[in-house]
Design a protein around this motif. Structure first.
Motif, PDB file in Angstrom:
ATOM      1  N   ARG A  81      67.926  65.994 -34.140  1.00  0.00           N
ATOM      2  CA  ARG A  81      68.153  67.200 -33.335  1.00  0.00           C
ATOM      3  C   ARG A  81      67.000  67.476 -32.382  1.00  0.00           C
ATOM      4  NH1 ARG A  81      72.189  70.567 -34.180  1.00  0.00           N
ATOM      5  NH2 ARG A  81      73.687  70.030 -35.805  1.00  0.00           N
ATOM      6  N   ASP A  82      65.837  66.953 -32.683  1.00  0.00           N
ATOM      7  CA  ASP A  82      64.682  67.131 -31.806  1.00  0.00           C
ATOM      8  C   ASP A  82      63.819  65.884 -31.923  1.00  0.00           C
ATOM      9  OD1 ASP A  82      62.507  67.841 -30.314  1.00  0.00           O
ATOM     10  OD2 ASP A  82      62.188  69.778 -31.298  1.00  0.00           O
ATOM     11  N   LEU A  83      63.858  65.032 -30.917  1.00  0.00           N
ATOM     12  CA  LEU A  83      63.135  63.762 -30.977  1.00  0.00           C
ATOM     13  C   LEU A  83      61.622  63.931 -30.920  1.00  0.00           C
ATOM     14  CD1 LEU A  83      65.470  61.550 -28.774  1.00  0.00           C
ATOM     15  CD2 LEU A  83      64.895  61.168 -31.173  1.00  0.00           C
ATOM     16  N   SER A  84      61.145  65.132 -30.638  1.00  0.00           N
ATOM     17  CA  SER A  84      59.694  65.336 -30.667  1.00  0.00           C
ATOM     18  C   SER A  84      59.158  65.238 -32.089  1.00  0.00           C
ATOM     19  CB  SER A  84      59.324  66.692 -30.063  1.00  0.00           C
ATOM     20  OG  SER A  84      59.833  67.749 -30.858  1.00  0.00           O
ATOM     21  N   SER A  85      60.053  65.329 -33.071  1.00  0.00           N
ATOM     22  CA  SER A  85      59.621  65.206 -34.472  1.00  0.00           C
ATOM     23  C   SER A  85      59.713  63.764 -34.976  1.00  0.00           C
ATOM     24  CB  SER A  85      60.477  66.104 -35.364  1.00  0.00           C
ATOM     25  OG  SER A  85      61.842  65.693 -35.327  1.00  0.00           O
ATOM     26  N   ALA A  86      60.191  62.849 -34.144  1.00  0.00           N
ATOM     27  CA  ALA A  86      60.306  61.439 -34.527  1.00  0.00           C
ATOM     28  C   ALA A  86      59.077  60.683 -34.026  1.00  0.00           C
ATOM     29  CB  ALA A  86      61.576  60.829 -33.939  1.00  0.00           C
ATOM     30  N   LYS A  87      58.349  60.060 -34.930  1.00  0.00           N
ATOM     31  CA  LYS A  87      57.098  59.399 -34.580  1.00  0.00           C
ATOM     32  C   LYS A  87      57.350  58.129 -33.793  1.00  0.00           C
ATOM     33  CE  LYS A  87      52.808  57.586 -36.609  1.00  0.00           C
ATOM     34  NZ  LYS A  87      52.071  57.318 -37.859  1.00  0.00           N
ATOM     35  N   ARG A  88      56.602  57.952 -32.727  1.00  0.00           N
ATOM     36  CA  ARG A  88      56.681  56.755 -31.881  1.00  0.00           C
ATOM     37  C   ARG A  88      55.300  56.133 -31.787  1.00  0.00           C
ATOM     38  NH1 ARG A  88      55.764  55.777 -26.394  1.00  0.00           N
ATOM     39  NH2 ARG A  88      55.249  57.990 -26.174  1.00  0.00           N
ATOM     40  N   GLY A  89      55.184  54.888 -32.246  1.00  0.00           N
ATOM     41  CA  GLY A  89      53.877  54.238 -32.231  1.00  0.00           C
ATOM     42  C   GLY A  89      52.904  54.952 -33.140  1.00  0.00           C
ATOM     43  N   SER A  90      51.624  54.943 -32.775  1.00  0.00           N
ATOM     44  CA  SER A  90      50.595  55.519 -33.641  1.00  0.00           C
ATOM     45  C   SER A  90      50.380  57.005 -33.393  1.00  0.00           C
ATOM     46  CB  SER A  90      49.267  54.781 -33.448  1.00  0.00           C
ATOM     47  OG  SER A  90      48.868  54.823 -32.082  1.00  0.00           O
TER      48      SER A  90
END
Length: 579
Positions: free
Chosen positions: A191-200
């Motif tokens: 619902r909010d991709l800002s909470s999905a970790k990307r890379g380090s």
């Protein structure tokens, strides 16, 4: 996107004074509408409207082809009023939601089987894009939302996403499926991709640039399979980085010739297969390199199922591609699985040995045939055939999972080879690395040179390929023997089960003849061969008989080559044992 999924909101009754037209499935928590007095929907539209912003307050369902000319005639459920000037947010679907018949009005995605949704804002609000089934997008710059007629693209404009059942989604933060990857399982919501970790340190909000979605009732190959590039490269002794031409590659030198192995390019032709494309160059100074391209296809069990290959010798001689299917495994190796299992090899590794070994043997035989009439000075063009065979084995090792167990390690004693040939390993001038050592020796009246054997051990020590080049020293016009011997693990130790040799003659002014290729020799439990070296020699001698090399001396000298092949094959066998 269906053009029949839309809603028109009007400021006045009788569909006068259009406020806004919205097209495509979407959720709008705070749309720029106020004072709605009439509404109509498309033929493939299921709409829920809300009194309050953010989908709050009383709600009402409106199905396909709904036309309400006067919202004062429609009463709300909560306060006894009507819907005139009350619509403040809405959710629109392009299919009948599963909860529709119950009258439920809570906003839900309700994705269908195989669907995925991308939305510009968190909680699937704003512009949306829905895909059905298997879809690929190398560059989201070319994918417009299309919601409400916008041409704005999805690239770096996605803040929420979700998958329906059987939709396996991979999103990337670079085009062409490069960069970081987020794998989204079926029936998953972000619902909010800002909470999905990307890379380090990053997150995935507004970072998507390409995606792949596969419709499958089971986990697709791309999710569980890959090729371990670092492991693959490590299997080439004394390799070095080689970026002299386009494309990342490693170089390595063997048998006094240089080769360039490009980084494997992995793709997934369908949900059940993975393909690795690997180009190999034979580096030729001051001339055009030789090239071959391998495409190795694996199933979801990580088993090699097909090899396709093409070949180009320099700039003049190009061979059309051919295909070897391991489903057509020869009867010679089909009986190997049971023997391997008695040696402690797992069934999966045993099957992989049979397929990979068979593909390597067929590759050796096929390429020798198609370039049989070519000539060159150092044997590097012909030794490129074993390089391709080793690449098949090494790529398969880099694809297979590293599991415990397996047979006893196979040992190859290079020093024993030197002793049996009556010499010592000496480094060739201007080179480094063990693969560029050779033993010089004399048999009868002639001088020969055997190069350091190159090895590839298969998964769980199920087998091993051994190759080398042998030079018949004739001043500046050496002839070359290319040998390949294959071993299989058994309960009593490694057993030689395959051998083949080709002879490349250096063409001189007083002769014009073809190179020769010995028959592939298989020694099986059902039909064992007690002297594999003699069988190879007999195969070569039968083709040498009657050939005229231009002089008695040439004829007598070259007549020794089958016996030299026999000597080297049997020496290789004697030098191989359990570790």
């Amino acid at each position: 996107m269906s053009t029949s999924t839309f809603v028109n909101f009007y400021k006045s009754q009788e569909y006068e004074g259009e406020l806004h037209r919205y097209t495509g499935p979407q959720a709008q928590s705070s749309p720029s509408i106020s004072g709605v007095s009439s509404v109509e929907t498309g033929s493939e539209t299921w709409l829920i409207v809300y009194q309050g912003k953010n989908f709050d307050g009383d709600a009402m369902q409106l199905g396909p082809n709904t036309r309400i000319y006067d919202l004062t005639k429609v009463h709300t459920n909560r306060d006894g009023g009507d819907w005139n000037n009350q619509i403040s947010s809405f959710v629109m679907y392009d299919h009948k939601p599963s909860f529709w018949a119950s009258g439920a009005t809570r906003p839900e995605l309700d994705l269908q089987d195989g669907e995925i949704i991308f939305a510009e804002n968190a909680d699937f609000e704003g512009d949306c894009k829905i895909y059905h089934g298997t879809n690929y997008a190398r560059d989201l710059n070319n994918c417009p939302y299309g919601t409400n007629g916008t041409s704005r693209d999805l690239k770096n404009n996605i803040s929420s996403l979700a998958t329906g059942s059987n939709a396996w989604l991979e999103v990337y933060d670079a085009t062409d499926y490069q960069g970081n990857v987020l794998k989204v399982h079926p029936s998953t919501e972000y619902r909010d991709l800002s909470s999905a970790k990307r890379g380090s340190i990053g997150n995935w909000s507004n970072q998507l640039q390409s995606f792949r979605c596969i419709y499958s009732t089971s986990e697709p190959a791309s999710w569980s399979m890959g090729l371990d590039e670092s492991r693959f490269k490590s299997l080439y002794p004394d390799n070095y980085s080689d970026n002299t031409l386009n494309g990342n590659a490693i170089g390595y030198r063997t048998q006094d010739a240089q080769y360039r192995i490009y980084d494997p390019v992995v793709d997934y032709p369908d949900v059940d297969t993975m393909a690795a494309t690997i180009q190999i160059d034979h580096i030729i100074s001051a001339s055009t390199d030789d090239h071959t391209k391998l495409v190795l296809t694996y199933n979801t069990h990580r088993e090699l199922i097909q090899v396709s290959q093409d070949w180009q010798a320099g700039s003049a001689y190009q061979v059309p591609s051919w295909v070897i299917k391991t489903v057509d495994v020869g009867a010679e190796v089909l009986g190997a699985v049971g023997a391997l299992e008695t040696a402690g090899i797992s069934e999966a590794a045993a099957n992989e040995f049979v397929e990979t070994f068979d593909a390597a043997c067929k590759t050796f035989n096929k390429v020798c045939q198609v370039i049989a009439n070519l000539s060159e000075s150092d044997g590097g063009r012909f030794y490129m055939i074993p390089v391709a065979c080793h690449t098949i084995v090494r790529a398969s090792l880099a694809v297979s999972s590293s599991e415990p167990g397996g047979g006893t390690p196979i040992n190859f004693d290079h020093q024993a080879v030197a002793r049996m040939l009556g010499g010592n390993w000496l480094q060739w001038q201007g080179t480094t690395g063990a693969l560029n050592q050779r033993v010089e020796y004399r048999q009868g009246d002639y001088d020969y040179r055997t190069w350091y054997q190159e090895l590839s051990v298969m998964r769980q020590n199920a087998g091993m390929l051994v190759t080398c080049k042998v030079d018949f020293e004739r001043g500046s016009f050496d002839d070359h023997i290319i040998l390949m011997v294959g071993f299989m693990a058994t309960a009593s130790g490694p057993r030689a089960v395959f051998a083949q040799a080709s002879i490349q003659f250096h063409v001189t002014d007083d002769s014009d003849f073809s190179n020769i290729l010995g028959e592939p020799i298989y020694s099986t439990a059902a039909a064992p061969i007690s002297d594999l070296g003699q069988a190879v020699a007999d195969s070569l001698a039968s083709q040498l008989a009657g050939m005229d090399f231009g002089s008695n001396d040439n004829n007598q000298a070259r007549a020794t080559l089958p016996n030299i092949a026999k000597l080297n094959v049997n020496t290789i066998i004697e030098a191989t044992s359990n570790g």
